[in-house]
Design a protein around this motif. Sequence first.
Motif, PDB file in Angstrom:
ATOM      1  N   UNK A 200       0.829  -1.209   0.000  1.00 47.59           N
ATOM      2  CA  UNK A 200       0.000   0.000   0.000  1.00 47.59           C
ATOM      3  C   UNK A 200       0.863   1.259   0.000  1.00 47.59           C
ATOM      4  N   UNK A 201       1.993   1.223   0.722  1.00 47.20           N
ATOM      5  CA  UNK A 201       2.887   2.384   0.735  1.00 47.20           C
ATOM      6  C   UNK A 201       3.472   2.629  -0.653  1.00 47.20           C
ATOM      7  N   UNK A 202       3.903   1.549  -1.302  1.00 43.62           N
ATOM      8  CA  UNK A 202       4.453   1.689  -2.653  1.00 43.62           C
ATOM      9  C   UNK A 202       3.384   2.195  -3.619  1.00 43.62           C
ATOM     10  N   UNK A 203       2.163   1.678  -3.486  1.00 42.25           N
ATOM     11  CA  UNK A 203       1.075   2.100  -4.374  1.00 42.25           C
ATOM     12  C   UNK A 203       0.796   3.592  -4.205  1.00 42.25           C
ATOM     13  N   UNK A 204       0.707   4.032  -2.965  1.00 37.64           N
ATOM     14  CA  UNK A 204       0.427   5.449  -2.699  1.00 37.64           C
ATOM     15  C   UNK A 204       1.486   6.348  -3.355  1.00 37.64           C
ATOM     16  N   UNK A 205       2.745   5.961  -3.223  1.00 36.50           N
ATOM     17  CA  UNK A 205       3.823   6.754  -3.813  1.00 36.50           C
ATOM     18  C   UNK A 205       3.720   6.776  -5.335  1.00 36.50           C
ATOM     19  N   UNK A 206       3.378   5.635  -5.909  1.00 39.02           N
ATOM     20  CA  UNK A 206       3.345   5.526  -7.370  1.00 39.02           C
ATOM     21  C   UNK A 206       2.190   6.298  -8.005  1.00 39.02           C
ATOM     22  N   UNK A 208       0.768   8.989  -6.531  1.00 41.41           N
ATOM     23  CA  UNK A 208       0.750  10.358  -6.009  1.00 41.41           C
ATOM     24  C   UNK A 208       0.884  11.359  -7.157  1.00 41.41           C
ATOM     25  N   UNK A 209       0.024  12.359  -7.144  1.00 43.66           N
ATOM     26  CA  UNK A 209       0.058  13.386  -8.179  1.00 43.66           C
ATOM     27  C   UNK A 209      -0.678  13.022  -9.446  1.00 43.66           C
ATOM     28  N   UNK A 210      -1.194  11.803  -9.527  1.00 36.94           N
ATOM     29  CA  UNK A 210      -1.945  11.370 -10.713  1.00 36.94           C
ATOM     30  C   UNK A 210      -3.428  11.708 -10.531  1.00 36.94           C
ATOM     31  N   UNK A 211      -4.159  11.672 -11.640  1.00 37.26           N
ATOM     32  CA  UNK A 211      -5.598  11.940 -11.576  1.00 37.26           C
ATOM     33  C   UNK A 211      -6.280  10.897 -10.692  1.00 37.26           C
ATOM     34  N   UNK A 212      -7.370  11.286 -10.062  1.00 39.63           N
ATOM     35  CA  UNK A 212      -8.095  10.372  -9.179  1.00 39.63           C
ATOM     36  C   UNK A 212      -8.498   9.115  -9.955  1.00 39.63           C
ATOM     37  N   UNK A 213      -8.244   7.956  -9.363  1.00 40.47           N
ATOM     38  CA  UNK A 213      -8.520   6.687 -10.033  1.00 40.47           C
ATOM     39  C   UNK A 213     -10.023   6.376  -9.953  1.00 40.47           C
ATOM     40  N   UNK A 214     -10.649   6.061 -11.097  1.00 41.24           N
ATOM     41  CA  UNK A 214     -12.076   5.724 -11.071  1.00 41.24           C
ATOM     42  C   UNK A 214     -12.332   4.427 -10.305  1.00 41.24           C
ATOM     43  N   UNK A 215     -13.577   4.246  -9.916  1.00 39.62           N
ATOM     44  CA  UNK A 215     -13.984   3.074  -9.131  1.00 39.62           C
ATOM     45  C   UNK A 215     -13.710   1.766  -9.879  1.00 39.62           C
ATOM     46  N   UNK A 438      -3.355  -0.933 -11.950  1.00 43.33           N
ATOM     47  CA  UNK A 438      -3.944   0.380 -11.671  1.00 43.33           C
ATOM     48  C   UNK A 438      -2.881   1.482 -11.700  1.00 43.33           C
ATOM     49  N   UNK A 439      -1.672   1.167 -11.270  1.00 40.88           N
ATOM     50  CA  UNK A 439      -0.575   2.131 -11.342  1.00 40.88           C
ATOM     51  C   UNK A 439      -0.273   2.488 -12.800  1.00 40.88           C
ATOM     52  N   UNK A 440      -0.156   1.472 -13.650  1.00 46.38           N
ATOM     53  CA  UNK A 440       0.174   1.738 -15.056  1.00 46.38           C
ATOM     54  C   UNK A 440      -0.936   2.538 -15.730  1.00 46.38           C
TER      55      UNK A 440
END
Length: 554
Positions: A200-206, A208-215, A438-440
């Motif tokens: 979860x920490x890695x995901x948050x960092x990756x 960060x600053x990106x557009x809000x992810x849709x549901x 989701x990151x990509x």
Amino acid sequence: MASRKVVALPVDTIAEYAARHPKAPHLHFSYGTAGFRTLGVVLDSVLFRVGILAALRSKRLDGKTIGVMITASHNPEEDNGVKLVDPRGEMLEAAWENHATTLANASNEEFLDVLRQFVQTARIDLSKPSRVVYGRDTRPTGEGLVQALRDGLAAIGAEGRDAGITTTPIVHYLVKAINTKGTKQEYGEDSEEGYFEKMSEAFRKLVSGRARIPQLIVDCANGVGAPIVKKMTEYLGETLPIVLVNTAIDTPGALNHNCGADFVKTRQTLPPSLHGMMKPGQRACSFDGDADRLMYYFIDERGYFAMLDGDKIAALVAAFIVDLARLAGLADKVKVGVVQTAYANGASTKYLSERLPVRCVPTGVKHLHHAAEQFDIGVYFEANGHGTVLFSPSTIERLETHEPSTPAQSTALKHLNNLVQLINQTVGDALSDMLLVEVVLAHKAYSAIEWNSLYSDLPNRLVKVYVPNRNVFKTEDAERRLVSPAGLQPKIEELARRYDGGRSFVRPSGTEDVVRVYSEAVLRSQADELAFRVAGLVYDEAGGDLNRRPKEFL
């Protein structure tokens, strides 16, 4: 010099425990790619003996912790199984698969003699400690099988750690985390919480600053993925809005029934429970029963189902990593490659081959994993949605020590280092892979529709033919060509040439008496026709039962 203390096998204790777990004489068990797998109610003796084997494996490796997972993955609920996990979180060493099969099939009368002989030939020092961590999925037979495993551990005096009801990938994670604790290669905190925190920490960092992810809708297959994903959502917070469906882990018969990754892949349709839930273009994904497979999909504007399987995941992820390596200034120092099997869609192979090296290996995770280790960064995904990304130890060190020369290089390097933390490199992990996808998508600003448009899958069909003896079918060239029965391969090739883009191969199953026929063609009708015509050839050759269980001709 002090002599080594000689410790004898505790035969009396083992005999006492073994009497509680007798093997039925008519049953035969085989340890394959998925470990032992069959009806859960007949596995009691196997689990007892696996407990002893796991303890001996630990002793053989100087007390390193060995993992045991009790699961039958995507199989129906009445099935169950068990597999062992080696110290780095990888699958059991191939030579020990044969030992497992031998011990599991020894008669009650011969078991102790077979065990003594094994200890001697494998040169196991019984004075060494033995440590085993074990978990199970949500199957109703799991609790009884855990007790049989515990009896096996107790019979030989092993130290056991119960990971409880959890996913297969978490057990693999725990094994590696335990064995690397306090070392330079420390993998993470050896707990379920450590697993959640790391990813979860890695995901948050990756993101960060990106557009809000849709549901995102997540189908948990009414399996252990349900409570595990729910826990992960608490760590992710609002960074990834998730709607969980098919979470009925206590409902008898619900596991993998009309839902899950295998259902989606083989039926190529939505789980019935998602009908009416999804808007056009909305992403959804399915786990399997033990959460090591992942399948994405969506409904397009015309209401048609579109599947984003393991091939599509590999294409998305591999291209992203290649881009990051280039942006980090490491394109000439880090070799990225993809590993596939013959089941990979031909269109995916073409797309990937134009961008990076691609290898084809025989079906089975152990083959893919081993081949992926040959690259600096190896991406492997089976079409069924099982896969991961491996970073070699030297590559991880390079990423940690590389000095970027520009801010852009620095950013890309940070992303690569965070990917190392996000990805469960021990085994395919639906939850880790879902976060990776989701990151990509967030970095590329891709919708599911744009992701799907990277290339167009060739229509394909997979057919099972039940045969009296699958062992007469032998293959070569990563299972893409038959060498036995003689003369059958030319007939298959002749048929395939009649269809535009035609490709077909035949391989024996590793787990049941069936031969699998895979076919591709430019048109759906032709892919279907080719598959069934090749199945007819197999039927004629082997005297198979083409009408048996027709619901599985998917």
